[in-house]
Scaffold this motif. Structure first.
Motif, PDB file in Angstrom:
ATOM      1  N   SER A 166      -8.353  -2.760  -4.961  1.00 27.83           N
ATOM      2  CA  SER A 166      -7.645  -3.868  -4.080  1.00 27.83           C
ATOM      3  C   SER A 166      -8.288  -2.999  -2.138  1.00 27.83           C
ATOM      4  CB  SER A 166      -6.563  -3.508  -4.085  1.00 27.83           C
ATOM      5  OG  SER A 166      -5.452  -4.085  -2.673  1.00 27.83           O
ATOM      6  N   PHE A 167      -8.473  -1.492  -2.422  1.00 29.70           N
ATOM      7  CA  PHE A 167      -8.407  -1.198  -0.777  1.00 29.70           C
ATOM      8  C   PHE A 167      -9.578  -2.126  -0.460  1.00 29.70           C
ATOM      9  CE2 PHE A 167     -10.827   1.794   1.286  1.00 29.70           C
ATOM     10  CZ  PHE A 167     -10.216   2.164   2.696  1.00 29.70           C
ATOM     11  N   TRP A 183      -5.215   1.914   6.846  1.00 29.31           N
ATOM     12  CA  TRP A 183      -5.602   1.366   5.484  1.00 29.31           C
ATOM     13  C   TRP A 183      -5.843   2.539   4.351  1.00 29.31           C
ATOM     14  CZ3 TRP A 183      -8.347  -3.570   6.311  1.00 29.31           C
ATOM     15  CH2 TRP A 183      -7.829  -5.045   6.192  1.00 29.31           C
ATOM     16  N   THR A 184      -6.454   3.336   5.361  1.00 28.91           N
ATOM     17  CA  THR A 184      -6.982   4.475   5.253  1.00 28.91           C
ATOM     18  C   THR A 184      -6.022   5.693   4.412  1.00 28.91           C
ATOM     19  OG1 THR A 184      -9.009   4.040   5.551  1.00 28.91           O
ATOM     20  CG2 THR A 184      -8.865   6.086   4.804  1.00 28.91           C
ATOM     21  N   THR A 232      -4.358   4.898   1.475  1.00 26.92           N
ATOM     22  CA  THR A 232      -5.491   5.217   0.044  1.00 26.92           C
ATOM     23  C   THR A 232      -5.220   6.552   0.009  1.00 26.92           C
ATOM     24  OG1 THR A 232      -6.155   3.128   1.020  1.00 26.92           O
ATOM     25  CG2 THR A 232      -7.278   4.508  -0.409  1.00 26.92           C
ATOM     26  N   LEU A 245       0.999  -1.202   0.323  1.00 26.30           N
ATOM     27  CA  LEU A 245      -0.157   0.039   0.056  1.00 26.30           C
ATOM     28  C   LEU A 245       1.002   1.390  -0.418  1.00 26.30           C
ATOM     29  CD1 LEU A 245      -2.880  -0.808   2.424  1.00 26.30           C
ATOM     30  CD2 LEU A 245      -2.522  -0.447  -0.202  1.00 26.30           C
ATOM     31  N   PHE A 272      -5.744   0.213  -7.884  1.00 34.64           N
ATOM     32  CA  PHE A 272      -5.145   0.240  -6.035  1.00 34.64           C
ATOM     33  C   PHE A 272      -6.695   0.371  -5.082  1.00 34.64           C
ATOM     34  CE2 PHE A 272      -4.111   3.036  -2.459  1.00 34.64           C
ATOM     35  CZ  PHE A 272      -3.770   2.972  -2.174  1.00 34.64           C
ATOM     36  N   THR A 273      -7.158   0.931  -5.719  1.00 39.77           N
ATOM     37  CA  THR A 273      -9.133   1.209  -5.464  1.00 39.77           C
ATOM     38  C   THR A 273     -10.069  -0.137  -5.009  1.00 39.77           C
ATOM     39  OG1 THR A 273      -9.255   3.562  -5.973  1.00 39.77           O
ATOM     40  CG2 THR A 273     -11.099   2.418  -5.226  1.00 39.77           C
ATOM     41  N   PHE A 331      -2.769   8.381  -1.334  1.00 44.73           N
ATOM     42  CA  PHE A 331      -2.940   7.908  -3.405  1.00 44.73           C
ATOM     43  C   PHE A 331      -3.767   8.548  -4.148  1.00 44.73           C
ATOM     44  CE2 PHE A 331      -3.933   5.067  -6.450  1.00 44.73           C
ATOM     45  CZ  PHE A 331      -2.843   4.761  -7.125  1.00 44.73           C
ATOM     46  N   ILE A 332      -5.312   8.494  -3.174  1.00 44.02           N
ATOM     47  CA  ILE A 332      -6.373   8.835  -4.291  1.00 44.02           C
ATOM     48  C   ILE A 332      -5.707  10.788  -4.497  1.00 44.02           C
ATOM     49  CG2 ILE A 332      -8.587   9.873  -4.188  1.00 44.02           C
ATOM     50  CD1 ILE A 332      -9.242   7.201  -2.520  1.00 44.02           C
ATOM     51  N   SER A 347       2.847   1.843  -3.072  1.00 40.68           N
ATOM     52  CA  SER A 347       2.144   2.225  -3.975  1.00 40.68           C
ATOM     53  C   SER A 347       1.808   4.591  -4.480  1.00 40.68           C
ATOM     54  CB  SER A 347       0.832   1.986  -4.139  1.00 40.68           C
ATOM     55  OG  SER A 347       1.164   0.129  -4.433  1.00 40.68           O
ATOM     56  N   THR A 348       1.768   3.985  -3.196  1.00 39.96           N
ATOM     57  CA  THR A 348       0.835   5.234  -2.684  1.00 39.96           C
ATOM     58  C   THR A 348       2.894   6.117  -3.254  1.00 39.96           C
ATOM     59  OG1 THR A 348      -0.505   4.674  -0.668  1.00 39.96           O
ATOM     60  CG2 THR A 348       1.319   7.058  -0.523  1.00 39.96           C
TER      61      THR A 348
END
Length: 304
Positions: A258-259, A201-202, A205, A108, A255-256, A208-209, A111-112
């Motif tokens: 997967s989250f 996890w958030t 994420t 995670l 990615f989304t 990343f978003i 990727s971020t």
């Protein structure tokens, strides 16, 4: 209903689960080869030349974390398939959970940071903070890698404490059957472990978003300008921008998804060992297998 009428049910479920296991294994091989090629290509260059482009350091780190995560996931799924009634917090599961929590968190975060790096390097915003980041982001890559490992270690320790406490409570109750302790375990998961997982996890994420949205917005505007220029759609510049835009959109989608899969699985919507668990695992692995191939095809050096 007679006893003979009830026999085909379990056999059908077992056959379906076996088919899902086979599909999972094939997807596992595809993902393993894809990430393995990324590791071999960039890792060998890093070892031989003692240097590597900053973005490639993030990319090979992401490939390595996914490679290790896939081995852990397939090992866990095989154990679940062979021991469907095992208590999900026994020592074997705890050992697998430690590895899964670490590599999942690392994946995670890598990727971020890859999203943030591409956003800063490619996007064309003029804010002073953004311009400072554009000049210094390459030098920040080692800190990105170290912070990813640090955050992953911290969250793994927290989850291990929660999993171990769950097993200790299970032992205190005299090793009762799993169906007796199921409700108590799910209550503890819902009010203790689940919120902790959501928070850990958030955070990556959201980063990343934000980075991906900024990048896609900037790239989309630039692609639109190139598209309506004199050269138009058939120019090499327009084609390159469109390919880059599609690659980042696919990255964001995988990615989304997967989250969301992590959240849905942790919420207990797909209890391990059940039919829908294997279907969901197959859906998850489909994206895991496809994305490394997209990375290989969209990166000219990796493709070569």
């Amino acid at each position: 209903m007679s006893g003979g009428d009830m026999v085909p049910g379990p056999q059908l479920v077992d056959k379906t689960a076996l088919v899902c296991i086979i599909i999972l294994f094939l997807l596992f091989l595809v993902a393993l080869v894809g990430n393995g090629l990324i590791i071999m290509a960039l890792g060998s260059e890093w070892l031989l030349q003692r240097t590597l482009l900053p973005c490639d350091k993030l990319l090979v780190s992401l490939g390595a974390s996914r490679f290790c995560l896939q081995w852990v996931v397939i090992s866990k799924n095989i154990y679940i398939f062979l021991n469907p009634t095992a208590f999900p917090y026994n020592p074997v599961f705890q050992l697998l959970a430690v590895q899964w929590d670490f590599w999942n968190s690392a994946t995670l975060w890598f990727s971020t940071w890859l999203s943030v790096f591409y956003c800063v390097k490619i996007a064309t915003f003029t804010h002073p903070v953004f311009l400072w980041l554009k000049r210094n982001v390459s030098g920040l890559v080692p800190w990105m890698l170290l912070s990813s490992l640090g955050f992953s270690t911290f969250t793994t320790v927290l989850f291990f404490i929660g999993n171990h406490r769950m097993y200790q409570n299970y032992l205190k109750k005299g090793l009762q059957p799993w169906n007796v302790t199921r409700n108590a375990v799910r209550t503890y998961e819902r009010f203790c472990l689940f919120p902790l997982r959501i928070v850990t996890w958030t955070v990556p994420t959201v980063i990343f978003i934000v980075g991906t949205v900024l990048l896609i917005t900037s790239l989309g505007r630039h692609t639109k300008k190139v598209f309506f220029s004199i050269s138009g759609f058939h120019s090499s510049s327009a084609q390159a921008h469109i390919k880059a835009l599609l690659a980042f959109i696919s990255f964001a989608i995988f990615f989304t998804s997967s989250f969301l899969s992590l959240v849905l699985t942790a919420s207990g919507m797909f209890p391990f060992g059940e039919f829908r668990f294997w279907i969901w695992q197959t859906v998850i692995y489909l994206g895991t297998a496809i994305h490394p191939l997209i990375l290989l095809l969209s990166n000219r050096r990796l493709r070569a």
